[in-house]
Design a protein around this motif. Sequence first.
Motif, PDB file in Angstrom:
ATOM      1  N   SER A  94      12.365  -2.699  -0.282  1.00 38.21           N
ATOM      2  CA  SER A  94      12.500  -1.318  -0.738  1.00 38.21           C
ATOM      3  C   SER A  94      13.033  -1.304  -2.170  1.00 38.21           C
ATOM      4  CB  SER A  94      13.470  -0.566   0.169  1.00 38.21           C
ATOM      5  OG  SER A  94      14.797  -0.976  -0.085  1.00 38.21           O
ATOM      6  N   TYR A  95      12.841  -0.182  -2.811  1.00 35.27           N
ATOM      7  CA  TYR A  95      13.361  -0.015  -4.164  1.00 35.27           C
ATOM      8  C   TYR A  95      14.875  -0.268  -4.185  1.00 35.27           C
ATOM      9  CZ  TYR A  95      14.688   2.128  -8.538  1.00 35.27           C
ATOM     10  OH  TYR A  95      15.230   2.338  -9.776  1.00 35.27           O
ATOM     11  N   THR A  96      15.556   0.282  -3.185  1.00 32.60           N
ATOM     12  CA  THR A  96      17.012   0.139  -3.105  1.00 32.60           C
ATOM     13  C   THR A  96      17.415  -1.339  -3.067  1.00 32.60           C
ATOM     14  OG1 THR A  96      17.117   2.250  -1.949  1.00 32.60           O
ATOM     15  CG2 THR A  96      19.047   0.816  -1.735  1.00 32.60           C
ATOM     16  N   ARG A 113      10.029  11.293  -5.377  1.00 32.45           N
ATOM     17  CA  ARG A 113      11.366  10.937  -5.880  1.00 32.45           C
ATOM     18  C   ARG A 113      11.301  10.300  -7.258  1.00 32.45           C
ATOM     19  NH1 ARG A 113      13.703   7.207  -1.241  1.00 32.45           N
ATOM     20  NH2 ARG A 113      11.561   6.465  -1.206  1.00 32.45           N
ATOM     21  N   ARG A 117      13.206   7.563  -9.296  1.00 34.74           N
ATOM     22  CA  ARG A 117      14.062   6.445  -8.939  1.00 34.74           C
ATOM     23  C   ARG A 117      14.758   5.915 -10.183  1.00 34.74           C
ATOM     24  NH1 ARG A 117      12.736   4.511  -3.427  1.00 34.74           N
ATOM     25  NH2 ARG A 117      14.947   4.947  -3.558  1.00 34.74           N
ATOM     26  N   GLU A 139       8.029   8.033  -7.581  1.00 32.47           N
ATOM     27  CA  GLU A 139       7.342   7.587  -6.369  1.00 32.47           C
ATOM     28  C   GLU A 139       6.962   8.763  -5.489  1.00 32.47           C
ATOM     29  OE1 GLU A 139       8.164   3.198  -5.208  1.00 32.47           O
ATOM     30  OE2 GLU A 139       9.862   4.423  -4.569  1.00 32.47           O
ATOM     31  N   SER A 186       5.579   9.311  -1.742  1.00 35.68           N
ATOM     32  CA  SER A 186       5.309   8.660  -0.460  1.00 35.68           C
ATOM     33  C   SER A 186       4.645   9.646   0.482  1.00 35.68           C
ATOM     34  CB  SER A 186       6.613   8.199   0.190  1.00 35.68           C
ATOM     35  OG  SER A 186       7.276   7.289  -0.650  1.00 35.68           O
ATOM     36  N   SER A 238      17.887   5.404   1.044  1.00 37.29           N
ATOM     37  CA  SER A 238      16.740   4.519   1.170  1.00 37.29           C
ATOM     38  C   SER A 238      15.830   4.976   2.303  1.00 37.29           C
ATOM     39  CB  SER A 238      17.230   3.093   1.437  1.00 37.29           C
ATOM     40  OG  SER A 238      16.198   2.307   1.983  1.00 37.29           O
ATOM     41  N   LEU A 239      14.571   5.186   1.982  1.00 42.05           N
ATOM     42  CA  LEU A 239      13.584   5.567   2.998  1.00 42.05           C
ATOM     43  C   LEU A 239      13.428   4.454   4.027  1.00 42.05           C
ATOM     44  CD1 LEU A 239      11.283   7.394   4.089  1.00 42.05           C
ATOM     45  CD2 LEU A 239       9.758   6.233   2.473  1.00 42.05           C
ATOM     46  N   TYR A 240      13.340   3.217   3.561  1.00 41.16           N
ATOM     47  CA  TYR A 240      13.136   2.101   4.488  1.00 41.16           C
ATOM     48  C   TYR A 240      14.322   1.966   5.449  1.00 41.16           C
ATOM     49  CZ  TYR A 240       8.988   0.210   2.042  1.00 41.16           C
ATOM     50  OH  TYR A 240       7.742   0.011   1.503  1.00 41.16           O
ATOM     51  N   ARG A 243       1.052   1.416  -2.496  1.00 38.69           N
ATOM     52  CA  ARG A 243       1.447   0.558  -1.373  1.00 38.69           C
ATOM     53  C   ARG A 243       1.046   1.227  -0.062  1.00 38.69           C
ATOM     54  NH1 ARG A 243       7.433  -1.977  -0.635  1.00 38.69           N
ATOM     55  NH2 ARG A 243       6.891  -2.875  -2.662  1.00 38.69           N
ATOM     56  N   GLU A 255       3.213   4.219   5.683  1.00 42.25           N
ATOM     57  CA  GLU A 255       3.363   4.912   4.407  1.00 42.25           C
ATOM     58  C   GLU A 255       2.188   4.594   3.487  1.00 42.25           C
ATOM     59  OE1 GLU A 255       6.143   3.228   1.630  1.00 42.25           O
ATOM     60  OE2 GLU A 255       6.747   5.160   0.791  1.00 42.25           O
ATOM     61  N   ALA A 260       1.975   5.083  -0.526  1.00 41.15           N
ATOM     62  CA  ALA A 260       2.804   5.524  -1.652  1.00 41.15           C
ATOM     63  C   ALA A 260       2.137   5.217  -2.978  1.00 41.15           C
ATOM     64  CB  ALA A 260       4.160   4.835  -1.588  1.00 41.15           C
ATOM     65  N   SER A 283       3.283   4.872  -6.962  1.00 40.60           N
ATOM     66  CA  SER A 283       4.453   4.783  -7.835  1.00 40.60           C
ATOM     67  C   SER A 283       4.019   4.559  -9.264  1.00 40.60           C
ATOM     68  CB  SER A 283       5.348   3.622  -7.415  1.00 40.60           C
ATOM     69  OG  SER A 283       5.556   3.637  -6.025  1.00 40.60           O
ATOM     70  N   TYR A 306       5.697   3.086 -12.561  1.00 46.23           N
ATOM     71  CA  TYR A 306       6.850   2.355 -13.100  1.00 46.23           C
ATOM     72  C   TYR A 306       6.755   2.287 -14.616  1.00 46.23           C
ATOM     73  CZ  TYR A 306       8.478   0.650  -8.568  1.00 46.23           C
ATOM     74  OH  TYR A 306       9.003   0.568  -7.307  1.00 46.23           O
TER      75      TYR A 306
HETATM   76  C1  GLP Z   1       9.231   0.696  -2.908  1.00 39.39           C
HETATM   77  C2  GLP Z   1       7.825   1.066  -2.502  1.00 39.39           C
HETATM   78  C3  GLP Z   1       7.708   2.442  -1.898  1.00 39.39           C
HETATM   79  C4  GLP Z   1       8.777   2.676  -0.868  1.00 39.39           C
HETATM   80  C5  GLP Z   1      10.145   2.376  -1.434  1.00 39.39           C
HETATM   81  C6  GLP Z   1      11.238   2.518  -0.407  1.00 39.39           C
HETATM   82  O1  GLP Z   1       9.587   1.315  -4.106  1.00 39.39           O
HETATM   83  N1  GLP Z   1       6.908   0.972  -3.630  1.00 39.39           N
HETATM   84  O2  GLP Z   1       6.434   2.550  -1.297  1.00 39.39           O
HETATM   85  O3  GLP Z   1       8.746   4.012  -0.444  1.00 39.39           O
HETATM   86  O4  GLP Z   1      10.177   1.047  -1.926  1.00 39.39           O
HETATM   87  O5  GLP Z   1      12.455   2.394  -1.087  1.00 39.39           O
HETATM   88  P1  GLP Z   1      13.800   3.012  -0.546  1.00 39.39           P
HETATM   89  O6  GLP Z   1      13.993   2.427   0.817  1.00 39.39           O
HETATM   90  O7  GLP Z   1      14.813   2.588  -1.516  1.00 39.39           O
HETATM   91  O8  GLP Z   1      13.617   4.488  -0.473  1.00 39.39           O
END
Ligand code: GLP
Length: 242
Positions: A88-90, A133, A135, A145, A147, A166-168, A212, A223, A225, A227, A229
């Motif tokens: 995840s991005y986080t 979002r 980021r 991003e 999603s 964090s979505l994940y 993704r 998902e 998504a 993004s 960057y």
């Molecule tokens: C990455 C992926 C995204 C996903 C995200 C989740 O950036 N490209 O598809 O949604 O991670 O990140 P987080 O869990 O930080 O929200």
Amino acid sequence: AGAVAGMRGQREPKYWALKQHLLDLLDVLPPGSPIPTERALAGEFTVSRTTVRQALADLTAEGRLHRVQGKGTFAAEPKLAQRLQLSSYTEDMRKQGLKPSSKLLELDELPAEGDLAKLLGIRTGAKILRLRRLRLADSQPMALETSHLPAGRFRGLRKHISSGGSLYAVLREQYGVELERAEETIETSLAGPQEAEMLGADVGMPVLMLTRHSFATDGKPVEFARSVYRGDRYKFVTTLLP
Ligand code: GLP
């Protein structure tokens, strides 16, 4: 057919020699080092200040130079080398030693049409959750991003998505969803006005566009998504095995 500085793709021939010189210089200068002044470069390469400015602006958009208002132009910090993996991005930003945060721009439900329905494995017209979002890392905007998730599988997701979270982590902790694989594509693009504004960059700056498409351990899509960057801050890295 004179050289028209500022018109995309139109550069005076000497521009390229100057740019190559600056690139060679940047290969050896430590990040943060000042580069020669506009006046010095114009003199040394017998080009106009306009051409020098063009080269500096382009190298800035490409992430090689960093300009500070009133201070000058410096060798940029290296781009973040981001491993291509199903993280995840986080997690990615924490691994880089940066503090991730997000700004929730949009969270809505809409009926799935054509491709998106197919990608998410739901019928046309079924509900999709769309999450947009911005980021950030250490408070600097890095990516935008968007999603899409099948709303039916993630009922109540709204209330778990906090602005910075964090979505994940939510998918794992609230829905028991582990991701198993994803298809990712990477393409180049140039920031449009809206993207540029959100990312704190100039219109037309190079960006990396990623999609993704991820799947859970049960094989179902989770998902899709898109993004965007900042091209000046990111490069992607992977290990190739035969
Ligand atoms: C990455 C992926 C995204 C996903 C995200 C989740 O950036 N490209 O598809 O949604 O991670 O990140 P987080 O869990 O930080 O929200």
